[in-house]
Every structure is written in structure tokens, then in C-alpha cells.
Design a protein around this motif. Structure first.
Motif, PDB file in Angstrom:
ATOM      1  N   MET A   1      -9.505  16.844  49.816  1.00  0.00           N
ATOM      2  CA  MET A   1      -8.131  17.168  49.436  1.00  0.00           C
ATOM      3  C   MET A   1      -7.810  18.602  49.842  1.00  0.00           C
ATOM      4  O   MET A   1      -7.759  19.512  49.039  1.00  0.00           O
ATOM      5  CB  MET A   1      -7.937  16.983  47.925  1.00  0.00           C
ATOM      6  CG  MET A   1      -8.044  15.544  47.468  1.00  0.00           C
ATOM      7  SD  MET A   1      -7.574  15.330  45.733  1.00  0.00           S
ATOM      8  CE  MET A   1      -8.852  16.277  44.938  1.00  0.00           C
ATOM      9  N   PRO A   5      -0.651  18.703  48.657  1.00  0.00           N
ATOM     10  CA  PRO A   5      -0.760  17.465  47.886  1.00  0.00           C
ATOM     11  C   PRO A   5       0.428  16.534  48.085  1.00  0.00           C
ATOM     12  O   PRO A   5       1.574  16.955  48.163  1.00  0.00           O
ATOM     13  CB  PRO A   5      -0.840  17.962  46.443  1.00  0.00           C
ATOM     14  CG  PRO A   5      -0.218  19.318  46.459  1.00  0.00           C
ATOM     15  CD  PRO A   5      -0.535  19.886  47.805  1.00  0.00           C
ATOM     16  N   SER A   6       0.120  15.249  48.171  1.00  0.00           N
ATOM     17  CA  SER A   6       1.160  14.218  48.189  1.00  0.00           C
ATOM     18  C   SER A   6       1.429  13.775  46.759  1.00  0.00           C
ATOM     19  O   SER A   6       0.502  13.610  45.964  1.00  0.00           O
ATOM     20  CB  SER A   6       0.689  13.025  49.029  1.00  0.00           C
ATOM     21  OG  SER A   6       1.552  11.924  48.845  1.00  0.00           O
ATOM     22  N   TRP A  10       2.757   8.793  42.392  1.00  0.00           N
ATOM     23  CA  TRP A  10       2.944   8.778  40.940  1.00  0.00           C
ATOM     24  C   TRP A  10       4.053   7.816  40.541  1.00  0.00           C
ATOM     25  O   TRP A  10       3.900   7.025  39.602  1.00  0.00           O
ATOM     26  CB  TRP A  10       3.275  10.187  40.442  1.00  0.00           C
ATOM     27  CG  TRP A  10       2.151  11.157  40.496  1.00  0.00           C
ATOM     28  CD1 TRP A  10       2.032  12.237  41.329  1.00  0.00           C
ATOM     29  CD2 TRP A  10       0.967  11.158  39.699  1.00  0.00           C
ATOM     30  NE1 TRP A  10       0.856  12.901  41.097  1.00  0.00           N
ATOM     31  CE2 TRP A  10       0.184  12.269  40.102  1.00  0.00           C
ATOM     32  CE3 TRP A  10       0.494  10.330  38.680  1.00  0.00           C
ATOM     33  CZ2 TRP A  10      -1.045  12.559  39.519  1.00  0.00           C
ATOM     34  CZ3 TRP A  10      -0.735  10.619  38.107  1.00  0.00           C
ATOM     35  CH2 TRP A  10      -1.492  11.717  38.518  1.00  0.00           C
ATOM     36  N   VAL A  90      -4.335  21.521  44.511  1.00  0.00           N
ATOM     37  CA  VAL A  90      -3.906  20.139  44.228  1.00  0.00           C
ATOM     38  C   VAL A  90      -3.421  19.943  42.804  1.00  0.00           C
ATOM     39  O   VAL A  90      -2.802  18.923  42.492  1.00  0.00           O
ATOM     40  CB  VAL A  90      -5.046  19.142  44.531  1.00  0.00           C
ATOM     41  CG1 VAL A  90      -5.387  19.155  45.999  1.00  0.00           C
ATOM     42  CG2 VAL A  90      -6.287  19.456  43.687  1.00  0.00           C
ATOM     43  N   SER A  97      -1.244  16.526  42.926  1.00  0.00           N
ATOM     44  CA  SER A  97      -1.581  15.510  43.905  1.00  0.00           C
ATOM     45  C   SER A  97      -1.689  14.128  43.269  1.00  0.00           C
ATOM     46  O   SER A  97      -2.270  13.965  42.186  1.00  0.00           O
ATOM     47  CB  SER A  97      -2.917  15.854  44.579  1.00  0.00           C
ATOM     48  OG  SER A  97      -3.369  14.782  45.377  1.00  0.00           O
ATOM     49  N   ASP A  98      -1.145  13.114  43.971  1.00  0.00           N
ATOM     50  CA  ASP A  98      -1.229  11.758  43.446  1.00  0.00           C
ATOM     51  C   ASP A  98      -2.613  11.146  43.636  1.00  0.00           C
ATOM     52  O   ASP A  98      -2.836   9.996  43.255  1.00  0.00           O
ATOM     53  CB  ASP A  98      -0.157  10.861  44.070  1.00  0.00           C
ATOM     54  CG  ASP A  98      -0.210  10.831  45.583  1.00  0.00           C
ATOM     55  OD1 ASP A  98       0.771  10.378  46.190  1.00  0.00           O
ATOM     56  OD2 ASP A  98      -1.227  11.266  46.154  1.00  0.00           O
ATOM     57  N   GLU A  99      -3.560  11.888  44.203  1.00  0.00           N
ATOM     58  CA  GLU A  99      -4.931  11.409  44.241  1.00  0.00           C
ATOM     59  C   GLU A  99      -5.524  11.308  42.831  1.00  0.00           C
ATOM     60  O   GLU A  99      -6.487  10.588  42.609  1.00  0.00           O
ATOM     61  CB  GLU A  99      -5.795  12.323  45.107  1.00  0.00           C
ATOM     62  CG  GLU A  99      -5.440  12.245  46.593  1.00  0.00           C
ATOM     63  CD  GLU A  99      -6.507  12.864  47.478  1.00  0.00           C
ATOM     64  OE1 GLU A  99      -6.135  13.524  48.447  1.00  0.00           O
ATOM     65  OE2 GLU A  99      -7.692  12.679  47.174  1.00  0.00           O
ATOM     66  N   PHE A 100      -4.927  12.032  41.879  1.00  0.00           N
ATOM     67  CA  PHE A 100      -5.412  11.960  40.505  1.00  0.00           C
ATOM     68  C   PHE A 100      -4.979  10.676  39.788  1.00  0.00           C
ATOM     69  O   PHE A 100      -5.276  10.492  38.619  1.00  0.00           O
ATOM     70  CB  PHE A 100      -4.953  13.187  39.723  1.00  0.00           C
ATOM     71  CG  PHE A 100      -5.595  14.458  40.180  1.00  0.00           C
ATOM     72  CD1 PHE A 100      -4.870  15.420  40.858  1.00  0.00           C
ATOM     73  CD2 PHE A 100      -6.944  14.677  39.962  1.00  0.00           C
ATOM     74  CE1 PHE A 100      -5.465  16.577  41.302  1.00  0.00           C
ATOM     75  CE2 PHE A 100      -7.553  15.835  40.400  1.00  0.00           C
ATOM     76  CZ  PHE A 100      -6.813  16.793  41.082  1.00  0.00           C
ATOM     77  N   ASN A 102      -6.303   8.084  40.676  1.00  0.00           N
ATOM     78  CA  ASN A 102      -7.643   7.491  40.631  1.00  0.00           C
ATOM     79  C   ASN A 102      -8.417   8.074  39.449  1.00  0.00           C
ATOM     80  O   ASN A 102      -8.693   9.276  39.404  1.00  0.00           O
ATOM     81  CB  ASN A 102      -8.378   7.802  41.939  1.00  0.00           C
ATOM     82  CG  ASN A 102      -9.718   7.098  42.025  1.00  0.00           C
ATOM     83  OD1 ASN A 102     -10.254   6.592  41.044  1.00  0.00           O
ATOM     84  ND2 ASN A 102     -10.273   7.069  43.224  1.00  0.00           N
ATOM     85  N   LEU A 105     -11.328  10.766  39.557  1.00  0.00           N
ATOM     86  CA  LEU A 105     -11.101  12.205  39.658  1.00  0.00           C
ATOM     87  C   LEU A 105     -10.719  12.836  38.326  1.00  0.00           C
ATOM     88  O   LEU A 105     -10.573  14.061  38.245  1.00  0.00           O
ATOM     89  CB  LEU A 105     -10.011  12.487  40.699  1.00  0.00           C
ATOM     90  CG  LEU A 105     -10.349  12.126  42.147  1.00  0.00           C
ATOM     91  CD1 LEU A 105      -9.157  12.427  43.042  1.00  0.00           C
ATOM     92  CD2 LEU A 105     -11.579  12.879  42.616  1.00  0.00           C
TER      93      LEU A 105
END
Length: 406
Positions: A1, A5-6, A10, A90, A97-100, A102, A105
Motif C-alpha cells: 500500500m 489510498p483508494s 467503502w 493510508v 484506504s479501502d484496503e481496510f 479486509n 488488516l
């Protein structure tokens, strides 16, 4: 990352959760309600609220209720995020970040609520037991807000993002500069600098020049545009006001002042119209908010005494848990001059007519005090998280007038 951040994911993730609880048909009806826009949205810990006017002129107040995460769960989430090498990038701003999405994380704790963690309430006849279009629309309003400010999800789930941001800021000190090792060879073609003591003219290079007085009087401010901008841009006066307001906020930060962030239009209007560069918008603001001269003055007082949340508490009502109002009444009971008189409860307002005091619970979790010296409730200074302190502040305000209106 490592990339910026994207945040687009969300909104999609929350929409999926809403569809599992309200159903696609109800969500479609909620979208129909929002087709003209303009619905307000307030987000606080555990719920998001809005209001809609029905064709018969009644106003309904829907609410999306979400289970808050426990302190232990939040501590695990914070620790997992802070352990990331690029955590400040991020997760250090409102654009998280929309990786969170998941849970891997976030220490296995999902930030997006599951279907069993979402419920709906509304004051309309159909929204008491099942999701209605009004309450579904609140969820849709929230998904749109998450497209730009996913940090609101932290507040909704029980811990404002500011908590994590402060920890990140405290641990993101710049690393010490690493000097090259004496055993390392310089890259091919690089010029190796002379030691400072051997460099010719070194003392002259290190000397700090004397400060120079600059005469900036004849310069024209950058925001004073020479001619009106072309359509469809805002007119010259509006652009100059925006520039002056940005300069005002920057100067406040440079002076060490506190910058209140208004997240809704009415409270920001109150702030702007109190400033010299925004005073000329006062008549337009009164028309936009449907306020008379007295009410506009009260709105500005509410902002002065309570910030953005104070202004919102003046203009808006929203449901508050029964336990919150009951605890507030118990706290002020020993202070009331007529302890046997009735205390009225309505939405976020607690009114002691006999004592001439009204307390309004704000989105900042403080009680904002009001008195009615001329028959109309008006804000006074003394907002406090303790309702007893806010009540004392209202009682200590010296006012004269008729009995307050109900």
C-alpha cells in the motif's frame, strides 16, 4: 500500500451490507426519496440520522443504527493499523484506504458492519418495526459520504478517527538523517564533497544573512481578481469571499488558534456571516435558512457559544436515547428551583419551563443551554458534557422577560 489510498470501495461495501438488511426494493425507494437531494445527514457514535418532509407536511426522522465496537476491538484495530509501515499515508487522513475493508488488516475485526449489526428506526408509521424508505435513505446518504470521508465510519462504529490520527502523528517523527558510511564508495561519476574545514570560503557560506525589510504596501492581494470570471463560475464577489475565508483560516492556524470544522452547510453559514468578509451574505443566508433577523442572530450566538455542534443543535432536532435524557434529568433535579414541576422531553431537548432553562443535546455530546428572556429560547454560554454544569450556566445568566413559550 504505497500508492495514494483508494476510498471507492467503502461505499460499495456498505451498500452491500444495506441490501442484505433492507432489501433492494426498499433501497430503490430510498434512492427515489433522494433524487432531488438536499437531505441532511448527521453521524455520531452508533447511529446516523436525517429528516424528510412528507407530502402532508409532516417531518419524519429516520435513523440507521449500527452496533458499536468494543474498546478492546478498537485497540486491536488501532494496533494493527499502526504496525503498517505506511500507516500515516493510508490511515492518517480522513481519506482512509479501502484496503481496510479486509478484516485481515484490522486484526480480524471488520469495520463494515454485518447485517446483524444494522437496524433501522423511523418516526413514520411503517418505520417502527421494519426498514422503511426513509431509514434506507439514511444508509444511502452515508454511503455517498463515505466516498469522500470514510473516516465517518470510525465514528459510527464507536471511536472517532481523530483518536487514531493523534497516535499516528505522535509516532511519525522524522527519522534521523543517515550519514554515508566511511566504507561506502560514492557512485561512479559522483563528486565527493570536501570536508567542511578544508572547503574554501566555508565560513562565508555558513554565514546567515541579515533580515531584509520588504515593502509590500503597493502589492495587490492575490484574491482581488481584476475582472469577473466567465460563466458558469461563481461571480467575483463570491470568489473573493472564498479566497478571503481561506486566508482567514490559514491565519488562525498560524496564530495558534483553534479551527472549527463545520460539516454541514447551516453551521458553516453561521461562521461565515459573522466574519467581515462574509457579512454581506447575511441577507441571502437568512433567506436560504428561512430565518428572520432574530433567529439569525440566535444562530450566530449558538455558533459562538458552541461551535458547529451548537449551531446544529439550534436548527435541528434529532432522537436521543431515553437513557441519555433520563440521566440528564436526574443530574439537574437537585438544581431545579421548582423540583415538583414537569420536565419536558422532546427529541434532543430537555425543557424545565418552571426554571426557565432548556438544554439541547448536541452532536458533540455536550448539553447546550438556553434561556427565554423574551418568550423565545435563545442560546447562552456554558455548553458542557455534564448536564448539571450546563444547567448551572443557564441559571447564572441574568435575563429578564416573559415566561418562555412552549
Amino acid at each position: 500500500m504505497t500508492q495514494p489510498p483508494s476510498v471507492a470501495g467503502w461505499a460499495q461495501a456498505l451498500t452491500t451490507a444495506l441490501a442484505a438488511t433492507a432489501g433492494e426494493a426498499t433501497l430503490a425507494a430510498g434512492r427515489h426519496l433522494l433524487r432531488d437531494g438536499g437531505a441532511p445527514l448527521n453521524v455520531t457514535q452508533g447511529f446516523a440520522i436525517s429528516k424528510f418532509q412528507l407530502p402532508d407536511a409532516r417531518v419524519v426522522r429516520p435513523r440507521l443504527v449500527v452496533t458499536e465496537l468494543s474498546t478492546t476491538q478498537w485497540d486491536r484495530i488501532d494496533a494493527a493499523i499502526m504496525a503498517l509501515p505506511d500507516a500515516a499515508i493510508v490511515a492518517g487522513t480522513t481519506a482512509i484506504s479501502d484496503e481496510f475493508i479486509n478484516p485481515h488488516l484490522t486484526a480480524g475485526v471488520p469495520l463494515i458492519p454485518a447485517s446483524e449489526d444494522i437496524s433501522y428506526t423511523c418516526t413514520c408509521s411503517t418505520g417502527e418495526t421494519t426498514p422503511c424508505p426513509h431509514s434506507a435513505a439514511v444508509g444511502l446518504l452515508l454511503t455517498e459520504r463515505l466516498r469522500t470521508t470514510p473516516a465517518l465510519l470510525f465514528t459510527l462504529r464507536g471511536r472517532p478517527h481523530q483518536h487514531l490520527k493523534k497516535r499516528l502523528n505522535a509516532t511519525s517523527a522524522r527519522p534521523a538523517r543517515q550519514e554515508p558510511s566511511a566504507l561506502e564508495s560514492p557512485p561512479a561519476g559522483a563528486t565527493q564533497p570536501l570536508p567542511l574545514a578544508a572547503a574554501p570560503g566555508a565560513a562565508a557560506q555558513l554565514a546567515i544573512p541579515d533580515p531584509v525589510d520588504l515593502d509590500l504596501t503597493p502589492l495587490t492581494p492575490a484574491h482581488a481578481l481584476p475582472q469577473p470570471p466567465p460563466a458558469p463560475l461563481p461571480d467575483l464577489q463570491e470568489l473573493n469571499t472564498v479566497a478571503a475565508d481561506a486566508a482567514h483560516r490559514a491565519q488562525m492556524l498560524l496564530d495558534g488558534g483553534e479551527l472549527h470544522i463545520s460539516r454541514d452547510t447551516p453551521s458553516d453559514i453561521a461562521r461565515l456571516t459573522m466574519l467581515p468578509h462574509g457579512a454581506h451574505f447575511r441577507p441571502a443566508a437568512m433567506e436560504y435558512l428561512s430565518l428572520d433577523v432574530v433567529s439569525m442572530g440566535h444562530l450566530q450566538l449558538a455558533y459562538t457559544y458552541g461551535g458547529p455542534a451548537g449551531a446544529t443543535a439550534y436548527l435541528e432536532t434529532f432522537p436521543v436515547e431515553h437513557e441519555v435524557l433520563a440521566q440528564a434529568q436526574a443530574a439537574i433535579q437537585p438544581l431545579r428551583p421548582a423540583s415538583m414541576a414537569t420536565v419536558e422531553w422532546e427529541d434532543n431537548r430537555l425543557t424545565d419551563q418552571a426554571g426557565g432553562v432548556q438544554l439541547r443535546y448536541g452532536l458533540d455530546a455536550r448539553w447546550h443551554p438556553y434561556r427565554a428572556p423574551f418568550g423565545i429560547w435563545q442560546p447562552v454560554q456554558g455548553a458542557d458534557a455534564d448536564p448539571a454544569q450546563a444547567y448551572r450556566a443557564a441559571r447564572s445568566t441574568q435575563v429578564r422577560g416573559r415566561t418562555p413559550k412552549k
